[in-house]
Design a protein around this motif. Structure first.
Motif, mmCIF file in Angstrom:
data_model
loop_
_atom_site.group_PDB
_atom_site.id
_atom_site.type_symbol
_atom_site.label_atom_id
_atom_site.label_comp_id
_atom_site.label_asym_id
_atom_site.label_seq_id
_atom_site.Cartn_x
_atom_site.Cartn_y
_atom_site.Cartn_z
ATOM 1 N N ILE A 87 6.651 3.934 6.186
ATOM 2 C CA ILE A 87 8.134 4.616 5.347
ATOM 3 C C ILE A 87 7.488 4.895 3.390
ATOM 4 C CG2 ILE A 87 9.738 2.949 4.300
ATOM 5 C CD1 ILE A 87 10.142 0.919 5.798
ATOM 6 N N ALA A 88 6.393 4.666 2.880
ATOM 7 C CA ALA A 88 5.636 5.172 1.613
ATOM 8 C C ALA A 88 5.230 5.777 2.278
ATOM 9 C CB ALA A 88 5.111 4.301 1.145
ATOM 10 N N ALA A 89 4.937 6.149 2.958
ATOM 11 C CA ALA A 89 3.504 7.883 3.337
ATOM 12 C C ALA A 89 5.239 8.945 4.138
ATOM 13 C CB ALA A 89 3.106 7.891 4.426
ATOM 14 N N GLY A 90 5.924 8.331 4.484
ATOM 15 C CA GLY A 90 7.470 9.764 4.775
ATOM 16 C C GLY A 90 8.652 9.996 3.046
ATOM 17 N N ILE A 91 8.381 9.172 2.448
ATOM 18 C CA ILE A 91 8.715 9.765 1.651
ATOM 19 C C ILE A 91 7.273 10.799 0.643
ATOM 20 C CG2 ILE A 91 9.036 9.007 -1.050
ATOM 21 C CD1 ILE A 91 10.291 6.314 0.316
ATOM 22 N N TYR A 92 6.225 10.384 -0.008
ATOM 23 C CA TYR A 92 4.753 10.498 -0.583
ATOM 24 C C TYR A 92 3.896 11.621 0.086
ATOM 25 C CZ TYR A 92 6.426 7.355 -4.214
ATOM 26 O OH TYR A 92 6.562 6.266 -5.064
ATOM 27 N N GLU A 93 3.621 11.045 1.657
ATOM 28 C CA GLU A 93 2.761 12.137 2.101
ATOM 29 C C GLU A 93 3.696 13.546 2.942
ATOM 30 O OE1 GLU A 93 -0.703 10.919 4.806
ATOM 31 O OE2 GLU A 93 1.009 10.573 5.472
ATOM 32 N N LYS A 94 4.645 13.366 2.971
ATOM 33 C CA LYS A 94 5.274 14.317 3.764
ATOM 34 C C LYS A 94 5.715 15.857 2.396
ATOM 35 C CE LYS A 94 10.345 13.562 2.811
ATOM 36 N NZ LYS A 94 11.496 13.422 3.320
ATOM 37 N N HIS A 95 4.885 15.675 1.515
ATOM 38 C CA HIS A 95 5.271 16.726 0.205
ATOM 39 C C HIS A 95 4.461 16.723 -0.362
ATOM 40 C CE1 HIS A 95 9.811 16.225 -0.881
ATOM 41 N NE2 HIS A 95 9.326 14.695 -0.324
ATOM 42 N N ALA A 134 0.434 -0.957 0.313
ATOM 43 C CA ALA A 134 0.129 -0.164 0.443
ATOM 44 C C ALA A 134 1.100 1.545 0.152
ATOM 45 C CB ALA A 134 -0.687 -0.250 1.299
ATOM 46 N N VAL A 135 0.217 2.237 -0.708
ATOM 47 C CA VAL A 135 0.834 3.853 -1.011
ATOM 48 C C VAL A 135 -0.238 4.834 -0.922
ATOM 49 C CG1 VAL A 135 2.505 4.972 -2.287
ATOM 50 C CG2 VAL A 135 2.324 2.706 -2.735
ATOM 51 N N PRO A 136 0.741 5.365 1.176
ATOM 52 C CA PRO A 136 -0.142 6.583 1.452
ATOM 53 C C PRO A 136 -0.793 7.660 -0.101
ATOM 54 C CG PRO A 136 0.886 5.379 3.282
ATOM 55 C CD PRO A 136 0.731 4.962 2.085
ATOM 56 N N THR A 137 -1.203 8.518 -0.321
ATOM 57 C CA THR A 137 -0.984 9.597 -1.244
ATOM 58 C C THR A 137 -1.115 8.575 -2.779
ATOM 59 O OG1 THR A 137 0.717 10.023 -0.935
ATOM 60 C CG2 THR A 137 -0.185 10.735 0.501
ATOM 61 N N LEU A 138 -0.833 7.608 -2.709
ATOM 62 C CA LEU A 138 -1.133 7.111 -4.441
ATOM 63 C C LEU A 138 -1.691 5.642 -4.109
ATOM 64 C CD1 LEU A 138 3.099 7.134 -5.724
ATOM 65 C CD2 LEU A 138 0.904 7.846 -6.577
ATOM 66 N N THR A 139 -2.736 6.045 -2.971
ATOM 67 C CA THR A 139 -3.319 4.639 -2.383
ATOM 68 C C THR A 139 -4.601 4.103 -3.478
ATOM 69 O OG1 THR A 139 -4.065 5.873 -0.013
ATOM 70 C CG2 THR A 139 -5.645 3.983 -1.130
ATOM 71 N N LEU A 140 -5.927 4.858 -4.644
ATOM 72 C CA LEU A 140 -5.604 3.707 -5.276
ATOM 73 C C LEU A 140 -5.210 3.849 -6.557
ATOM 74 C CD1 LEU A 140 -9.652 5.176 -5.798
ATOM 75 C CD2 LEU A 140 -9.155 3.161 -4.812
ATOM 76 N N TYR A 141 -3.592 3.761 -6.995
ATOM 77 C CA TYR A 141 -3.077 3.492 -7.398
ATOM 78 C C TYR A 141 -2.507 2.312 -7.372
ATOM 79 C CZ TYR A 141 0.981 2.967 -11.257
ATOM 80 O OH TYR A 141 2.562 2.909 -11.903
ATOM 81 N N ALA A 142 -2.436 2.277 -6.430
ATOM 82 C CA ALA A 142 -1.173 0.861 -6.021
ATOM 83 C C ALA A 142 -2.203 -0.338 -5.893
ATOM 84 C CB ALA A 142 -0.626 1.627 -4.137
ATOM 85 N N ALA A 143 -3.490 0.218 -5.212
ATOM 86 C CA ALA A 143 -4.517 -0.778 -5.782
ATOM 87 C C ALA A 143 -4.555 -1.251 -6.349
ATOM 88 C CB ALA A 143 -5.791 -0.024 -5.161
ATOM 89 N N SER A 144 -4.610 -0.633 -7.706
ATOM 90 C CA SER A 144 -5.007 -0.658 -9.090
ATOM 91 C C SER A 144 -3.772 -1.843 -9.306
ATOM 92 C CB SER A 144 -5.002 0.444 -10.164
ATOM 93 O OG SER A 144 -4.307 0.536 -10.259
ATOM 94 N N ALA A 177 11.086 -7.113 -2.560
ATOM 95 C CA ALA A 177 11.300 -8.277 -1.691
ATOM 96 C C ALA A 177 10.943 -8.236 -0.429
ATOM 97 C CB ALA A 177 12.682 -9.361 -2.181
ATOM 98 N N LEU A 178 11.807 -6.835 -0.020
ATOM 99 C CA LEU A 178 11.601 -6.554 1.897
ATOM 100 C C LEU A 178 9.782 -6.615 1.848
ATOM 101 C CD1 LEU A 178 14.499 -4.252 1.914
ATOM 102 C CD2 LEU A 178 14.208 -6.226 3.109
ATOM 103 N N THR A 179 9.256 -6.065 1.215
ATOM 104 C CA THR A 179 7.659 -5.539 1.374
ATOM 105 C C THR A 179 7.022 -7.453 1.800
ATOM 106 O OG1 THR A 179 6.968 -6.187 -0.559
ATOM 107 C CG2 THR A 179 7.720 -3.228 -0.122
ATOM 108 N N SER A 180 7.731 -8.610 1.789
ATOM 109 C CA SER A 180 6.839 -9.497 1.984
ATOM 110 C C SER A 180 7.817 -10.105 3.457
ATOM 111 C CB SER A 180 7.304 -10.634 1.445
ATOM 112 O OG SER A 180 8.684 -11.295 0.805
ATOM 113 N N LEU A 181 8.738 -8.928 3.977
ATOM 114 C CA LEU A 181 9.548 -9.436 4.852
ATOM 115 C C LEU A 181 8.975 -8.495 6.493
ATOM 116 C CD1 LEU A 181 12.788 -10.385 3.223
ATOM 117 C CD2 LEU A 181 11.796 -11.735 4.087
#
Length: 260
Positions: free
Chosen positions: A250-258, A143-153, A237-241
């Motif tokens: 982590i994703a929100a820290g990249i995308y949401e803060k901007h 899941a990628v916050p602020t790209l929520t539906l894109y990631a889901a699609s 690969a890390l997302t499964s671990l």
């Protein structure tokens, strides 16, 4: 002659894949919204000695898949490759983005490839060997916050590819899912990302040509999935671990803060 259909073929990864397939000996059927850009790609393919036909079309429009499938069937009975590449993202909080825009994105990212694959699969199955390439994203793996539906699609497209590949395992049709990371295309502009976020993405971006070469190579080798780039492979690969909550933070820290 064996023929390939590429959606979203006017620029970026779609354009690059069209030219890779032309060099591999495929005639091309190209579609996207921009007639001028499609003609440019077709001209380059013809210079490589291949036939190239274009259909300018709003692929998110009502009835687009049926219209495109009818056009393809009229052009050739030797369709050997279907590349479902058309798609885009929207950046922002779900509740703040216009719902109509988000629905348009979902139509293009999910419904079009499903409808087009369903319509053209009988044509593909007539070939001794045929291929379907669905272009997802590394965003498909979390899941990628602020790209929520894109990631889901894109997660939908990845799951669709895996299931369909298994169903077709004893047929002549192979299904591959390509999941690029950041790529130097107009994705960020189309998604509405600001300059700061684009600068972050540019530090790790691959070129469309690199992504296209990896995707088509994997496709013709019959691979199930391909993630171009070592960093992208490790990240997926890390997302499964790693716990899901941590990857989302982590994703929100990249995308949401901007976001403003």
């Amino acid at each position: 002659m064996k023929t390939a259909l590429i959606t979203g073929a006017s620029r970026g990864i779609g354009r690059a894949m069209a030219l890779v397939l032309a060099r591999q000996g495929y005639d091309l059927l190209l579609t996207a919204r921009s007639a001028d850009q499609l003609e440019q790609v077709a001209t380059e393919a013809r210079q490589l000695g291949r036939s190239a036909q274009v259909l300018p079309l709003d692929l998110a429009g009502a009835g687009a898949a049926a219209q495109l499938a009818a056009w393809v069937t009229a052009q050739t009975q030797e369709l050997a490759v279907l590349v479902n590449n058309a798609g885009y993202g929207l950046w922002g909080r779900f509740e703040e983005l216009p719902l109509a825009q988000q629905q348009n994105m979902l139509q293009l990212n999910m419904h079009l490839p499903v409808e087009l694959t369903y319509a053209l699969l009988p044509l593909l199955r007539r070939q001794p060997k045929a291929y379907i390439l669905n272009v997802a994203s590394t965003a498909a793996y979390q899941a990628v916050p602020t790209l929520t539906l894109y990631a889901a699609s894109k997660a939908f497209l990845l799951s669709f590819s895996r299931g369909l590949r298994y169903e077709l395992r004893e047929t002549s049709v192979s299904v591959t899912c390509l999941s690029p990371g950041a790529t130097t295309t107009d994705f960020a502009d189309r998604a509405g990302m600001n300059a700061d976020l684009q600068a972050v993405a540019n530090k790790v971006s691959m070129t469309p040509e690199q992504v296209a070469e990896a995707g088509i190579t994997a496709l013709l080798a019959g691979e199930a999935e391909v993630i171009p780039g070592a960093l992208n492979k490790v990240s997926a690969a890390l997302t499964s671990l790693v716990p899901k909550g941590l990857t989302e933070r982590i994703a929100a820290g990249i995308y949401e803060k901007h976001l403003k």
